[in-house]
Design an enzyme around this catalytic site. Structure first.
Site, PDB file in Angstrom:
ATOM      1  CG  ASP A 201      10.102   2.446  -2.184  1.00 33.98           C
ATOM      2  OD1 ASP A 201       9.143   1.700  -2.428  1.00 33.98           O
ATOM      3  OD2 ASP A 201      11.232   2.283  -2.681  1.00 33.98           O
ATOM      4  CD  GLU A 242       6.854  -1.123  -0.319  1.00 32.12           C
ATOM      5  OE1 GLU A 242       6.653  -2.003  -1.143  1.00 32.12           O
ATOM      6  OE2 GLU A 242       7.898  -0.441  -0.315  1.00 32.12           O
TER       7      GLU A 242
HETATM    8  C1  GLC Z   1       8.892  -0.738  -3.521  1.00 27.82           C
HETATM    9  C2  GLC Z   1       8.001  -0.319  -4.649  1.00 27.82           C
HETATM   10  C3  GLC Z   1       8.377  -1.058  -5.897  1.00 27.82           C
HETATM   11  C4  GLC Z   1       9.830  -0.772  -6.227  1.00 27.82           C
HETATM   12  C5  GLC Z   1      10.712  -1.073  -5.022  1.00 27.82           C
HETATM   13  C6  GLC Z   1      12.091  -0.540  -5.232  1.00 27.82           C
HETATM   14  O1  GLC Z   1       8.702  -2.062  -3.181  1.00 27.82           O
HETATM   15  O2  GLC Z   1       6.655  -0.510  -4.302  1.00 27.82           O
HETATM   16  O3  GLC Z   1       7.563  -0.697  -6.973  1.00 27.82           O
HETATM   17  O4  GLC Z   1      10.238  -1.568  -7.308  1.00 27.82           O
HETATM   18  O5  GLC Z   1      10.232  -0.489  -3.848  1.00 27.82           O
HETATM   19  O6  GLC Z   1      12.096   0.858  -5.067  1.00 27.82           O
END
Ligand code: GLC
Ligand code: CA
Length: 549
Positions: A201, A242
């Site tokens: 993440d 991500e």
């Molecule tokens: C990432 C996740 C999202 C979350 C954020 C904070 O962007 O995809 O859903 O709110 O991280 O953890």
């Protein structure tokens, strides 16, 4: 053998345990329920599950606010249930990857609670503090319109703490060696329980330098360290990042020698794909494909349409973004965070089967590994009355039974969609299983075909010249080639391709019997509105001659 890189030719399916299947009737999905649905998932043909966070959490950001990284939230079951689940998945040949959320914790996490208590707490230095409100504290928020600042005053600590996301998600000081050690422990823990890797993440924020007055600079060495640790513990586990960054920066995340992230979501292609669908113009998409072509041999893109967040259009030009808004989210309530769309795919495409198939066919044929969102195989819709991103996180629609067969509770934690064209009475797995022409059965067939086309997963692509509303991609890999055509417009298209560019006088169509033989050195192919076509380059005899990969 390089074939062993399982993630290269995988089909990933992401879901949240809490909205998939509830077995004990409390209105919340659980691991027991997910286990009962593993045969459904295996039957669909997916090869890997990605679970959104299920660790203990106050659940103010759908679990992305973790308060204990080493346990399953009791809402979803126990650690025992989790291990039973990973075992059951493995028996069906399904791998499991899970979210690794270590940029921040919940403010309810015992580490943060202890850190606030006193400046001498051993956990104080695990977070990022400032006695005075730092300059530009209100810039760089991730959720504009909802989040006001990145520094919030904590009365107990008598200091401001840094949070890139919501104020209940204090950032960990990821440069602190103790924090890094703890992150490795978390990774090691879940690997022992049977996972094949992590969707990491918010990676750019995890590796950024943090602090009052500190300019965030990415520390790429941290990615290599994490990768090294992961691979020591488990030789075939992967990291899927991500990181919505620019194409040049992507290579830093993969690492020159492929020694950092195995996979990254291709946000660049995602945004331009939606522009292409909205404007019937593939030119910016082609540029995005070219810009993200380079990557180490072992690296792989994660290709996706919609995910659990908003469709982020922040990297499009303002006029391109407006175009996508106009087409797919004309009502301001469908938009979010001043940059994106919070709807699900099917409502954006007005539930039009031709356009859904087109979008899916693109998902399965763009360079990389496809990542599907639960319910998209049915064409599930959204509930815009729910706040922010929750609109696209409603329970899975299994059948026409109450609560869509998801739960026998009187009330479910998130409501099922029971009104409008996407209500569970009309869109559900049970009905679609019985109908050979349903989107569900179509998805099963396209997944099967995709798995038989490793050229897409492993090969190099060439964009063949044609009209802007048509995307013509040829893939080459080990003397095998494929051609895929997509007509992104609502009008028929006559495509003329030089046989020399295609690579053969004969093309065998994989889904229909529309084969093509070149005349006078050209293939002339008629495509209906929104039509797609997958061809193997070469004649039928060629397919029979083909050796296994
Ligand atoms: C990432 C996740 C999202 C979350 C954020 C904070 O962007 O995809 O859903 O709110 O991280 O953890
Ligand atoms: Ca339950």
């Amino acid at each position: 053998m390089i074939h062993d890189l399982w993630y290269k030719n995988a089909v990933i399916y992401c879901l949240h345990v809490g909205t998939f299947m509830d077995t004990n009737g409390d209105g919340i999905g659980d691991f027991q329920g997910l286990m009962r649905r593993l045969d459904y998932l295996a039957g669909l043909g997916i090869t890997c599950l990605w679970l959104m966070p299920f660790q203990r959490s106050p659940n103010r950001d759908d679990g992305y606010d973790v308060s204990d990284h080493y346990t399953v939230d009791p809402r979803y079951g126990s650690l025992g249930d989790f291990v039973a689940f990973t075992h059951a998945a493995e028996q069906r040949g399904l791998r499991v990857i899970i979210d690794l959320v270590v940029n921040h914790t919940s403010d309810q996490h015992p580490w943060f609670q202890d850190a606030r208590r006193s400046a001498s707490s051993p956990f104080r230095s695990w977070y990022v503090w400032s006695r005075r409100k730092p300059p530009r504290a209100d810039e760089g928020v991730v959720f504009p319109g909802v989040q006001k600042t990145t520094w919030t005053w904590d009365e107990r600590a008598r200091a401001y703490y840094f949070h890139r996301f919501y104020d209940f998600q204090p950032d960990l000081d990821t440069a602190n060696p103790e924090v890094q050690e703890e992150i490795r422990k978390i990774v090691g823990f879940w690997l022992e329980l049977g996972v094949s890797g992590f969707r990491v993440d918010a990676v750019p924020f995890v590796i950024a330098t943090k602090g009052a007055g500190v300019k965030p600079v990415e520390q790429y060495g941290m990615l290599r360290d994490l990768r090294e640790f992961l691979q020591w513990r488990s030789r075939d586990a992967i990291l899927l990042a991500e990181a919505n960054v620019l194409p040049r920066t992507d290579l830093e995340y993969f690492g020159d020698d492929g020694d950092r992230m195995h996979m990254m979501f291709n946000f660049q292609v995602n945004q331009h794909l939606f522009y292409a669908l909205a404007a019937s113009d593939t030119r910016p998409l082609v540029k995005a494909l070219e810009a993200t072509r380079d990557r180490p041999g072992t690296a792989q893109w994660g290709v996706f349409l919609r995910n659990h967040d908003e469709l982020d259009l922040g990297r499009l030009k303002p006029e391109q973004r407006e175009r996508v808004f106009r087409e797919f989210a004309p009502d301001p309530d469908m938009q979010l965070y001043e940059r994106g769309i919070r709807r699900r795919l099917a409502p954006m495409l007005s539930g039009d089967r031709r356009r859904l198939e087109l979008a899916y066919s693109l998902l399965f044929t763009l360079p990389g590994t496809p990542v599907i969102r639960y319910g998209d195989e049915l064409g599930m819709g959204d509930d815009l009355r729910l706040p922010e991103r929750n609109c696209a996180r409603t329970p899975m629609q299994w059948s026409t039974l109450p609560n869509a067969g998801f739960s026998r509770a009187a009330r479910t934690a998130l409501p099922v969609i029971a009104e409008g064209p996407f209500q569970f009475q009309r869109v559900n797995a049970a009905d679609q299983r019985r109908d050979p022409e349903s989107l569900l059965n179509w998805t099963e067939r396209i997944i099967r075909m995709r798995k038989e086309c490793p050229e897409i997963a492993w090969g190099d692509f060439t964009v063949l010249p044609t009209q802007p509303e048509v995307l013509a991609l040829r893939y080459d890999w080990r003397n095998n080639a494929m051609l895929v055509l997509h007509n992104l417009s609502g009008k028929p298209a006559s495509v003329r391709l030089r046989a020399r560019d295609v690579g053969d006088d004969r093309l065998v169509s994989l889904f229909t019997a529309d084969h093509s033989s070149a005349r006078k050195g050209h293939h002339e192919i008629e495509l209906d509105p929104y039509a797609y076509r997958w061809y193997r380059v070469g004649g039928l005899d060629y397919i029979l001659r083909r050796r296994s990969w």
